[in-house]
Scaffold this motif. Structure first.
Motif, PDB file in Angstrom:
ATOM      1  N   GLU A 262       0.832  -1.209   0.000  1.00 22.78           N
ATOM      2  CA  GLU A 262       0.000   0.000   0.000  1.00 22.78           C
ATOM      3  C   GLU A 262       0.868   1.260   0.000  1.00 22.78           C
ATOM      4  O   GLU A 262       0.582   2.220  -0.727  1.00 22.78           O
ATOM      5  N   SER A 263       1.917   1.254   0.789  1.00 20.20           N
ATOM      6  CA  SER A 263       2.737   2.464   0.910  1.00 20.20           C
ATOM      7  C   SER A 263       3.538   2.733  -0.351  1.00 20.20           C
ATOM      8  O   SER A 263       3.672   3.889  -0.772  1.00 20.20           O
TER       9      SER A 263
ATOM     10  N   ALA B 165       1.303   4.029  -3.116  1.00 22.43           N
ATOM     11  CA  ALA B 165       0.989   5.434  -2.845  1.00 22.43           C
ATOM     12  C   ALA B 165       2.162   6.336  -3.233  1.00 22.43           C
ATOM     13  O   ALA B 165       1.974   7.432  -3.771  1.00 22.43           O
TER      14      ALA B 165
ATOM     15  N   ARG C  75       2.239   6.763  -6.974  1.00 20.18           N
ATOM     16  CA  ARG C  75       1.230   7.726  -7.401  1.00 20.18           C
ATOM     17  C   ARG C  75       1.718   9.169  -7.212  1.00 20.18           C
ATOM     18  O   ARG C  75       1.485  10.042  -8.055  1.00 20.18           O
TER      19      ARG C  75
END
Length: 308
Positions: free
Chosen positions: A155-156, A159, A162
């Motif tokens: 997830e990190s 992110a 992005r």
């Protein structure tokens, strides 16, 4: 689960894969409560895990195994194959009566991770981060407790991809990131290690992928690769009939490298899973005479399947 950990605890790791997950979990803890890193966590690490940990927690004190474990209630260890550090940590923890947890970060060689010199030494508990790995671990180790924790590392890093995408100029070109990894096998009748066989297979069949005419290739070494490992291979590509723009990737982080790319190629490294989660086209370069790709994600394109 993370909030109920027993402190003080010890961490032992060598390979990058498991320690990336451990770092993400402890960053989460630091955001949820008083940071436990400096007051109740001791670590025994070696590179590449050591560099990654110190980048995340620069004030950590690094000790030897005995000092790291002596006052701990719990050991969290990686399960890499390039060192005995994690194996020795689990053995020492058992001798000291300390509960031992092992983190499995991939989908291959589950049993071999716990064998050194024909000796199998299992932890008390195994942590994984997805349902595929949980089912595999339950099949291999039916007598152990298998726990699935959230994949905060994935997830990190997605992110982070992005955030960095905005700084990458849109282009009609294909920007291909080749994520490398050490492979111990020699496939078929070859005499090169698998990572080089896959590279040759990829170049020989690159036209099957129908990339845009303007193609730029960056090769990102694995954290455990030695400096200069691929220099000779890159130099040899200059003698090919086709002209390819190939260079080593020097991005500081994997997220930065993936943000630059729109296509990611590799054998079966976890970086391909990260790229897939970041919505890149992902291609497996294992040749047809190699082993089956162990990555369970069905969206990955297998170059070997395109050969008719």
């Amino acid at each position: 689960m993370l909030e109920s950990l027993s402190f003080p605890l010890a961490i032992a790791a060598h390979d990058a894969g498991a320690v990336n997950h451990i770092i993400a979990w402890f960053k989460h803890l630091a955001n949820q409560q008083t940071n436990p890193i400096n007051r109740s966590v001791t670590v025994c690490l070696a590179d590449p895990a050591l560099s990654l940990w110190l980048r995340a927690f620069p004030d950590s004190k690094i000790g030897n195994l005995l000092d790291t474990l002596s006052n701990s209630k719990l050991l969290i260890s990686g399960t890499g194959w390039q060192s005995n550090l994690e194996h020795d940590a689990r053995k020492l923890a058992r001798s000291l009566g300390i509960k031992s947890v092992a983190v499995i970060d991939h989908w291959a060689n589950y049993r071999d991770r716990f064998i050194r010199d024909n000796e199998e030494f299992l932890p008390d508990e195994i942590w994984v981060t997805d349902e595929y790995a949980k089912k595999l671990a339950e099949n291999y180790f039916p007598d152990l407790r298998i726990v699935q924790l959230p994949n905060l590392y994935l997830e990190s890093i997605v992110a982070e991809v992005r955030l960095q995408e905005a700084s990458v100029l849109n282009s009609a070109a294909t920007r291909l990131l080749y994520v490398l990894e050490p492979i111990r096998q020699v496939w078929g009748n070859g005499d090169q290690l698998g990572e080089f066989q896959a590279l040759d297979f990829f170049i020989e069949n690159i036209n099957l992928l129908e990339f845009r005419e303007q193609l730029s290739i960056k090769m990102r070494p694995h954290p455990s690769d030695g400096i200069g490992k691929y220099d000779q291979w890159i130099e040899s590509q200059k003698n090919l009939d086709i002209s390819l723009d190939i260079s080593l990737d020097i991005s500081r982080t994997l997220a930065e490298a993936i943000a630059w790319s729109n296509v990611v190629v590799g054998c079966q490294t976890y970086a391909m899973v990260v790229a897939l989660a970041a919505e890149r086209q992902v291609i497996c370069s294992i040749p047809p005479y190699g082993e089956d790709c162990v990555l369970p994600q069905t969206e990955i394109i297998k170059l070997a399947d395109l050969i008719t």
